[in-house]
Write a protein that holds these residues in place. Sequence first.
Motif, PDB file in Angstrom:
ATOM      1  N   THR A 134      -7.320   1.570  -1.545  1.00 52.10           N
ATOM      2  CA  THR A 134      -7.546   2.543  -2.618  1.00 52.10           C
ATOM      3  C   THR A 134      -9.029   2.778  -2.843  1.00 52.10           C
ATOM      4  O   THR A 134      -9.471   3.922  -3.020  1.00 52.10           O
ATOM      5  CB  THR A 134      -6.893   2.057  -3.925  1.00 52.10           C
ATOM      6  OG1 THR A 134      -5.510   1.777  -3.694  1.00 52.10           O
ATOM      7  CG2 THR A 134      -7.016   3.104  -5.017  1.00 52.10           C
TER       8      THR A 134
ATOM      9  N   ILE B  84      -4.368   1.507 -10.242  1.00 49.56           N
ATOM     10  CA  ILE B  84      -4.081   0.548  -9.177  1.00 49.56           C
ATOM     11  C   ILE B  84      -5.220  -0.459  -9.055  1.00 49.56           C
ATOM     12  O   ILE B  84      -4.997  -1.678  -8.978  1.00 49.56           O
ATOM     13  CB  ILE B  84      -3.882   1.278  -7.829  1.00 49.56           C
ATOM     14  CG1 ILE B  84      -2.584   2.076  -7.849  1.00 49.56           C
ATOM     15  CG2 ILE B  84      -3.871   0.284  -6.670  1.00 49.56           C
ATOM     16  CD1 ILE B  84      -2.411   2.972  -6.645  1.00 49.56           C
TER      17      ILE B  84
ATOM     18  N   VAL C  34      -4.115  -3.445  -1.268  1.00 47.91           N
ATOM     19  CA  VAL C  34      -3.933  -2.216  -2.047  1.00 47.91           C
ATOM     20  C   VAL C  34      -5.266  -1.806  -2.657  1.00 47.91           C
ATOM     21  O   VAL C  34      -5.649  -0.630  -2.631  1.00 47.91           O
ATOM     22  CB  VAL C  34      -2.878  -2.416  -3.153  1.00 47.91           C
ATOM     23  CG1 VAL C  34      -2.755  -1.156  -4.006  1.00 47.91           C
ATOM     24  CG2 VAL C  34      -1.529  -2.785  -2.546  1.00 47.91           C
ATOM     25  N   TYR C  35      -5.993  -2.792  -3.213  1.00 44.28           N
ATOM     26  CA  TYR C  35      -7.302  -2.495  -3.800  1.00 44.28           C
ATOM     27  C   TYR C  35      -8.253  -1.939  -2.748  1.00 44.28           C
ATOM     28  O   TYR C  35      -8.921  -0.921  -2.964  1.00 44.28           O
ATOM     29  CB  TYR C  35      -7.928  -3.747  -4.438  1.00 44.28           C
ATOM     30  CG  TYR C  35      -9.334  -3.454  -4.900  1.00 44.28           C
ATOM     31  CD1 TYR C  35      -9.555  -2.872  -6.138  1.00 44.28           C
ATOM     32  CD2 TYR C  35     -10.427  -3.655  -4.056  1.00 44.28           C
ATOM     33  CE1 TYR C  35     -10.837  -2.515  -6.530  1.00 44.28           C
ATOM     34  CE2 TYR C  35     -11.705  -3.298  -4.436  1.00 44.28           C
ATOM     35  CZ  TYR C  35     -11.908  -2.733  -5.677  1.00 44.28           C
ATOM     36  OH  TYR C  35     -13.165  -2.351  -6.057  1.00 44.28           O
TER      37      TYR C  35
ATOM     38  N   SER D 173       1.019   4.085  -3.086  1.00 46.39           N
ATOM     39  CA  SER D 173       0.309   5.296  -2.654  1.00 46.39           C
ATOM     40  C   SER D 173       0.491   6.500  -3.587  1.00 46.39           C
ATOM     41  O   SER D 173      -0.287   7.438  -3.532  1.00 46.39           O
ATOM     42  CB  SER D 173       0.742   5.674  -1.235  1.00 46.39           C
ATOM     43  OG  SER D 173       2.131   5.955  -1.182  1.00 46.39           O
TER      44      SER D 173
ATOM     45  N   VAL E 210      -2.773  10.891  -7.955  1.00 47.66           N
ATOM     46  CA  VAL E 210      -2.564  11.395  -6.596  1.00 47.66           C
ATOM     47  C   VAL E 210      -1.918  12.774  -6.687  1.00 47.66           C
ATOM     48  O   VAL E 210      -0.845  12.927  -7.286  1.00 47.66           O
ATOM     49  CB  VAL E 210      -1.671  10.425  -5.786  1.00 47.66           C
ATOM     50  CG1 VAL E 210      -1.359  11.015  -4.415  1.00 47.66           C
ATOM     51  CG2 VAL E 210      -2.361   9.072  -5.645  1.00 47.66           C
TER      52      VAL E 210
ATOM     53  N   THR F 216       0.824  -1.206   0.000  1.00 53.24           N
ATOM     54  CA  THR F 216       0.000   0.000   0.000  1.00 53.24           C
ATOM     55  C   THR F 216       0.856   1.254   0.000  1.00 53.24           C
ATOM     56  O   THR F 216       0.569   2.234  -0.704  1.00 53.24           O
ATOM     57  CB  THR F 216      -0.942   0.003   1.219  1.00 53.24           C
ATOM     58  OG1 THR F 216      -1.763  -1.177   1.179  1.00 53.24           O
ATOM     59  CG2 THR F 216      -1.852   1.230   1.208  1.00 53.24           C
TER      60      THR F 216
ATOM     61  N   ARG G 179      -5.060   6.104  -8.832  1.00 57.99           N
ATOM     62  CA  ARG G 179      -5.882   5.141  -8.089  1.00 57.99           C
ATOM     63  C   ARG G 179      -6.690   4.220  -9.006  1.00 57.99           C
ATOM     64  O   ARG G 179      -6.896   3.048  -8.700  1.00 57.99           O
ATOM     65  CB  ARG G 179      -6.807   5.894  -7.131  1.00 57.99           C
ATOM     66  CG  ARG G 179      -6.030   6.513  -5.969  1.00 57.99           C
ATOM     67  CD  ARG G 179      -6.839   7.520  -5.207  1.00 57.99           C
ATOM     68  NE  ARG G 179      -6.104   8.021  -4.047  1.00 57.99           N
ATOM     69  CZ  ARG G 179      -6.481   9.046  -3.308  1.00 57.99           C
ATOM     70  NH1 ARG G 179      -7.591   9.703  -3.626  1.00 57.99           N
ATOM     71  NH2 ARG G 179      -5.762   9.428  -2.272  1.00 57.99           N
TER      72      ARG G 179
ATOM     73  N   SER H 285      -4.786  -0.261   5.436  1.00 56.34           N
ATOM     74  CA  SER H 285      -3.984  -1.384   4.946  1.00 56.34           C
ATOM     75  C   SER H 285      -3.501  -2.241   6.116  1.00 56.34           C
ATOM     76  O   SER H 285      -3.421  -3.466   6.012  1.00 56.34           O
ATOM     77  CB  SER H 285      -2.782  -0.884   4.132  1.00 56.34           C
ATOM     78  OG  SER H 285      -1.809  -0.281   4.961  1.00 56.34           O
TER      79      SER H 285
ATOM     80  N   LYS I 134       1.451  13.206  -2.511  1.00 58.91           N
ATOM     81  CA  LYS I 134       1.814  11.948  -1.865  1.00 58.91           C
ATOM     82  C   LYS I 134       2.375  12.208  -0.477  1.00 58.91           C
ATOM     83  O   LYS I 134       3.291  13.007  -0.301  1.00 58.91           O
ATOM     84  CB  LYS I 134       2.850  11.199  -2.710  1.00 58.91           C
ATOM     85  CG  LYS I 134       3.240   9.842  -2.128  1.00 58.91           C
ATOM     86  CD  LYS I 134       4.259   9.141  -3.004  1.00 58.91           C
ATOM     87  CE  LYS I 134       4.682   7.818  -2.386  1.00 58.91           C
ATOM     88  NZ  LYS I 134       5.683   7.106  -3.218  1.00 58.91           N
TER      89      LYS I 134
ATOM     90  N   SER J  15     -10.379   4.980  -0.138  1.00 64.10           N
ATOM     91  CA  SER J  15      -9.904   6.346  -0.317  1.00 64.10           C
ATOM     92  C   SER J  15     -10.678   7.053  -1.418  1.00 64.10           C
ATOM     93  O   SER J  15     -11.057   8.224  -1.295  1.00 64.10           O
ATOM     94  CB  SER J  15      -8.408   6.333  -0.639  1.00 64.10           C
ATOM     95  OG  SER J  15      -7.921   7.637  -0.831  1.00 64.10           O
TER      96      SER J  15
ATOM     97  N   GLU K 160      -5.344   5.592   4.443  1.00 65.76           N
ATOM     98  CA  GLU K 160      -4.973   4.480   3.574  1.00 65.76           C
ATOM     99  C   GLU K 160      -4.023   3.516   4.271  1.00 65.76           C
ATOM    100  O   GLU K 160      -4.203   2.294   4.216  1.00 65.76           O
ATOM    101  CB  GLU K 160      -4.357   5.008   2.274  1.00 65.76           C
ATOM    102  CG  GLU K 160      -5.384   5.663   1.357  1.00 65.76           C
ATOM    103  CD  GLU K 160      -4.782   6.033   0.018  1.00 65.76           C
ATOM    104  OE1 GLU K 160      -3.888   5.316  -0.469  1.00 65.76           O
ATOM    105  OE2 GLU K 160      -5.207   7.038  -0.573  1.00 65.76           O
TER     106      GLU K 160
END
Length: 387
Positions: free
Chosen positions: A111, A70, A107-108, A63, A183, A59, A67, A326, A186, A114, A322
């Motif tokens: 994301t 991803i 990660v999915y 980041s 993004v 994750t 998104r 995770s 970051k 978010s 996020e």
Amino acid sequence: MKKYAYIGCLGFIGVITTEFGVIGILPQIADHYKISIDIAGYLLSAFALIIALTGPFMTLLASGFDRKKIMLTAISIFVLTGLVSSFSPPFWLLMLVRILPAFLQPVYIATALSVAISGADKKNENGLMSIVFSGVAIAMVTTVPFATYLASLWSWEYSFFVQTVVSVIAFAGIYFILPDMPVKEKKSFGSQVRILSKPTFIVSIAMNLFMIIAWFSTYSYFAEYLNKSKGMDDKRVSLMLLIFGIMGVLSTWISGKMLNRNITGTTAFFLSGTILVPILLHFSGGNTTATLIVVAIWGFLYSPSFLNASTYMISAAPNSLEFANSLATSFGNFGVTIGTTLGGWMIVSKGVVYNPWIGLVFGVLAFMMIALRSYLEKGRILHSKTM
């Protein structure tokens, strides 16, 4: 935006169908490969272990990327590996393609959550998150029991084919509806990792871990438990999964509303099932009607567990959504691994009928962590008042 939350939910259905779709077919897989049920359970526990070990790192690495890309990358891996699994490969290859998508599952999820709350008012965030997490319950009421039902009619390979189709639909939904979402800013790794120094967050991690261990020590062997302990055939098990899922859809919606009012109280309410359900399963005996009622209660109290765990953890680190989520996914799946492993050990050593009592023990531990966090938070408030 609700539209984004529903897209996240669609992908979540594919993700959960892949992870938990094997639960209803573990006995068939064990029979096909001539292995014990606890070895077949590695298909679930190994998947969860990969998530537990790599989730936060993956994750953090992802980041800074768009998104939408991803989410598409993650779902495409689920499509590919599901397709390979549906051709009944050798067990070592089945195990390999089972764990590959696990690297991108957290990660999915992080994301999707978010994206769902991007631009939303603070008061609506838990509601939008519940929409995304309702994918868990929807999968339990639709794709998971349907896959189990097809497996009972023909063979277990059809279950993996269903998982593949669901992932393809999710991929299409994300590709055509979700806009590109680069993004803009970051966050540094240091600013995100700093939450690990907060005692309340560490205690919240422990609560998450114990709660998921409690649930999955029995739920991972749902089919085996109902087969051996309650004398149900595969078709009745698929019906029980359907009832379980229907109650889950309802409870996830209710939980989302309750979380907006009281996060700790809501978490504790649904956690009570880890103590209540083992007792009810014991006293339901071989009565099918009584077991059906208990399974409905089980599904109602279990289904929001991942939503409650994530929300409870995020509430201790609201500025690192996020990464906190995770970690919630990671430790939740670590709980799946431990729960599944302990459940498999109990089946081999004592018998599946004893599995729910593991859940009761860890449920008590989870309640102790809630009490400890409340104590720490009260102490912090008192300390700030005296300054």
